[in-house]
Design an enzyme around this catalytic site. Structure first.
Site, PDB file in Angstrom:
ATOM      1  CG  ASP A  64     -19.481  38.102  13.423  1.00  0.00           C
ATOM      2  OD1 ASP A  64     -20.243  37.461  12.554  1.00  0.00           O
ATOM      3  OD2 ASP A  64     -18.160  37.474  13.295  1.00  0.00           O
ATOM      4  CB  SER A  65     -21.380  34.237  14.717  1.00  0.00           C
ATOM      5  OG  SER A  65     -20.153  34.263  13.866  1.00  0.00           O
ATOM      6  CE1 TYR A 106     -24.775  33.648  16.154  1.00  0.00           C
ATOM      7  CE2 TYR A 106     -25.007  35.448  14.714  1.00  0.00           C
ATOM      8  CZ  TYR A 106     -24.885  35.063  16.237  1.00  0.00           C
ATOM      9  OH  TYR A 106     -25.243  35.780  17.274  1.00  0.00           O
ATOM     10  N   GLY A 107     -23.309  30.371  10.679  1.00  0.00           N
ATOM     11  CA  GLY A 107     -23.643  29.762   9.255  1.00  0.00           C
ATOM     12  C   GLY A 107     -24.103  28.325   9.047  1.00  0.00           C
ATOM     13  CB  CYS A 117     -22.666  38.675  10.994  1.00  0.00           C
ATOM     14  SG  CYS A 117     -23.118  36.882  10.685  1.00  0.00           S
ATOM     15  CG  ASN A 118     -21.756  39.014   4.764  1.00  0.00           C
ATOM     16  OD1 ASN A 118     -22.268  39.605   3.753  1.00  0.00           O
ATOM     17  ND2 ASN A 118     -20.682  39.022   5.563  1.00  0.00           N
ATOM     18  CB  THR A 119     -24.929  34.350   8.796  1.00  0.00           C
ATOM     19  OG1 THR A 119     -23.902  33.940   8.209  1.00  0.00           O
ATOM     20  CG2 THR A 119     -25.814  33.197   8.747  1.00  0.00           C
ATOM     21  CB  CYS A 133     -18.159  34.976   5.672  1.00  0.00           C
ATOM     22  SG  CYS A 133     -17.742  34.641   7.151  1.00  0.00           S
ATOM     23  CB  THR A 134     -17.733  39.887   8.615  1.00  0.00           C
ATOM     24  OG1 THR A 134     -18.241  38.968   9.759  1.00  0.00           O
ATOM     25  CG2 THR A 134     -18.712  40.750   8.021  1.00  0.00           C
ATOM     26  CG  HIS A 135     -15.323  34.818  10.745  1.00  0.00           C
ATOM     27  ND1 HIS A 135     -16.749  35.038  11.137  1.00  0.00           N
ATOM     28  CD2 HIS A 135     -15.058  34.251  11.784  1.00  0.00           C
ATOM     29  CE1 HIS A 135     -17.020  34.967  12.129  1.00  0.00           C
ATOM     30  NE2 HIS A 135     -15.890  34.380  12.877  1.00  0.00           N
TER      31      HIS A 135
HETATM   32  N1  DGL Z   1     -18.971  36.316  10.019  1.00  0.00           N
HETATM   33  C1  DGL Z   1     -20.189  35.751   9.972  1.00  0.00           C
HETATM   34  C2  DGL Z   1     -20.869  36.135   8.345  1.00  0.00           C
HETATM   35  O1  DGL Z   1     -20.507  37.095   7.768  1.00  0.00           O
HETATM   36  C3  DGL Z   1     -20.604  34.453   9.887  1.00  0.00           C
HETATM   37  C4  DGL Z   1     -19.862  33.201  10.481  1.00  0.00           C
HETATM   38  C5  DGL Z   1     -20.355  32.219  11.062  1.00  0.00           C
HETATM   39  O2  DGL Z   1     -20.687  32.211  12.357  1.00  0.00           O
HETATM   40  O3  DGL Z   1     -20.682  31.280  10.542  1.00  0.00           O
HETATM   41  O4  DGL Z   1     -21.705  35.424   7.662  1.00  0.00           O
END
Ligand code: DGL
Length: 265
Positions: free
Chosen positions: A13-14, A45-46, A76-78, A186-188
């Site tokens: 992930d990021s 990343y977003g 990570c979705n992004t 988003c996985t966060h």
């Molecule tokens: N955790 C990441 C996701 O699922 C992205 C978070 C980020 O870096 O913006 O999209």
């Protein structure tokens, strides 16, 4: 990716967000050895241009290639939205990605109105908009980018005034529009579950995709006869950021001591 020789699975992930997915994988597949990479030096990343995110994903995939992982999870979705097709083109290794859970949310909704929290990058991607348009006929899908939220989680701030205010600001319009299902795209965000519950109450389905992704990984490994034999798996943690800063937050979220390795950028 080159020929599979190791018995390990890569997850990245990021930053620390993918730990929410890693926890489900570790719980479901305790015999698997896992390597987790947080690309903290390039987080978030977003809000970065897709080309930049793609470049980072290829760099991290190259690291996993050298480790000869037997499967890769893009937690990570992004990164999935931007890079999964290119990553798959470069690789014969099974690659599993994340996708906001619009389908289960649309199926669960009684009001026909659902909300999606995700990064600006995910919500702006062609992949996400293709998915959204498949369900839009019968469901009103309200999307909410959440700038700033990932940064709070990266600092381990899962509650407190600032995080609560940000989250309230993003959730109130969705609640006012009558959503009864909320997709954590988003996985966060699963790390904010207690706070999200506090704000949205008990009558809204809050949907996280960590567990379904772990099951999908299990199915892929089974199908390829790649499941590990019965012995305890090891989990290894890496970051491209500053280990001294990232390690305490990782331990807070992983809820166990861990040793963090530095990934040169
Ligand atoms: N955790 C990441 C996701 O699922 C992205 C978070 C980020 O870096 O913006 O999209």
């Amino acid at each position: 990716m080159s020929h599979v020789a190791s018995d390990r699975i890569g997850v990245f992930d990021s930053g620390v967000g993918g730990l929410s997915v890693l926890a489900h994988i570790h719980r479901l597949l305790p015999h698997e050895s896992l390597i987790y990479v947080a690309d903290t030096a390039f987080m978030p990343y977003g809000c970065k241009p897709p080309e930049q995110v793609l470049e980072r994903c290829l760099t991290v995939a190259d690291f996993f290639d050298k480790q000869q992982v037997k499967a890769l999870v893009v937690a990570c979705n992004t990164a999935t939205a931007v890079a999964i097709e290119t990553l798959r083109k470069h690789s014969s290794t099974p690659i599993i990605g994340m996708e906001p859970a619009i389908k289960p949310a649309a199926l669960a909704s009684r009001t026909g109105v659902i909300g999606v929290l995700a990064t600006t990058g995910t919500l702006g991607s062609g992949k996400f908009n293709g998915l959204k348009s498949r369900f839009e006929q019968h469901t009103r899908i309200l999307v909410q980018p959440c700038p700033g939220l990932v940064e709070q989680i990266e600092q381990g701030k899962l509650s407190g005034e600032q995080t609560t205010a940000l989250l309230e600001h993003y959730l109130q319009p969705l609640l006012a529009s009558g959503i009864d299902a909320l997709v954590l795209g988003c996985t966060h965000y699963p790390f904010l579950m207690p706070l999200i519950r506090q704000i949205v109450g008990e009558n809204i389905d809050v949907i996280d995709t960590g567990e379904p992704i772990a099951r999908q990984l299990q199915r892929q490994l089974e199908a390829r006869n790649l499941l590990s034999p019965e012995r305890a798996g090891m989990v290894e943690f890496w970051t491209s950021g500053d280990c001294a800063l990232v390690e305490p937050v990782m331990m807070q979220l992983w809820q166990a001591p861990l040793k963090l390795h530095h990934l040169p950028v």
